[in-house]
Design a protein around this motif. Structure first.
Motif, PDB file in Angstrom:
ATOM      1  N   ILE A   1      42.365  46.797  37.621  1.00 39.12           N
ATOM      2  CA  ILE A   1      43.344  46.916  38.344  1.00 39.12           C
ATOM      3  C   ILE A   1      43.324  45.569  39.797  1.00 39.12           C
ATOM      4  N   HIS A   2      42.450  46.037  40.483  1.00 34.65           N
ATOM      5  CA  HIS A   2      42.235  45.411  41.720  1.00 34.65           C
ATOM      6  C   HIS A   2      41.513  43.887  41.507  1.00 34.65           C
TER       7      HIS A   2
ATOM      8  N   THR B   1      42.290  42.162  38.923  1.00 32.65           N
ATOM      9  CA  THR B   1      43.288  41.243  38.795  1.00 32.65           C
ATOM     10  C   THR B   1      44.177  40.569  39.830  1.00 32.65           C
TER      11      THR B   1
END
Length: 143
Positions: free
Chosen positions: A78-79, A81
């Protein structure tokens, strides 16, 4: 045709190895928290609750390892991204890593508090951790 699956596996393993090397302190910290939580939880269940079994102990350890590893992988994806948005990336990276490390550390603190009947760590700290777990507000820990 046969090399395609092997190349994907090799690429994935090289990414994991690189990330593991770059983040070895974080990984060591999480594993240390899991080890401490496992030891304290074993003492708590063996001597305070008196419901210790090797099967539950191993299942609990493997569950915690799997959940921390899975969450770490998901949060890293997620991070990563969002790495182009530096403020969001830095905030999210700190927050998600804190979430992963507080799972075993928080469990260890709760077990310590239960063993000492709320004396250590103090109930104020336990309540701050519970408040953070409810709303992820870092200000709840700072105050």
């Amino acid at each position: 045709m046969l090399s395609l699956p092997f190349s994907i596996v090799t690429w994935l393993l090289s990414k994991i190895a690189g990330w593991s090397y770059d983040n070895s302190e974080y990984i060591a910290g999480v594993l240390t928290c899991i080890a401490i939580d496992h030891f304290i939880g074993s003492v708590y269940h063996a001597f305070k609750l008196k419901d210790f079994t090797f099967r539950k102990n191993i299942v609990g350890l493997l569950t915690k390892l799997a959940l921390c590893a899975g969450a770490a992988i998901l949060f890293e994806i997620i991070h990563t991204t969002l790495k182009d948005a530096s403020f969001i990336y830095d905030y999210l990276k700190s927050l998600t890593r804190l979430i992963v490390i507080l799972y075993p550390a928080g469990s260890a603190f709760l077990n310590m508090s239960a063993i000492t009947n709320g004396i250590f760590p103090p109930l104020g700290w336990i309540n701050k951790m519970k408040a953070f777990n409810e709303n992820l507000d870092l200000n709840k820990i700072k105050k």
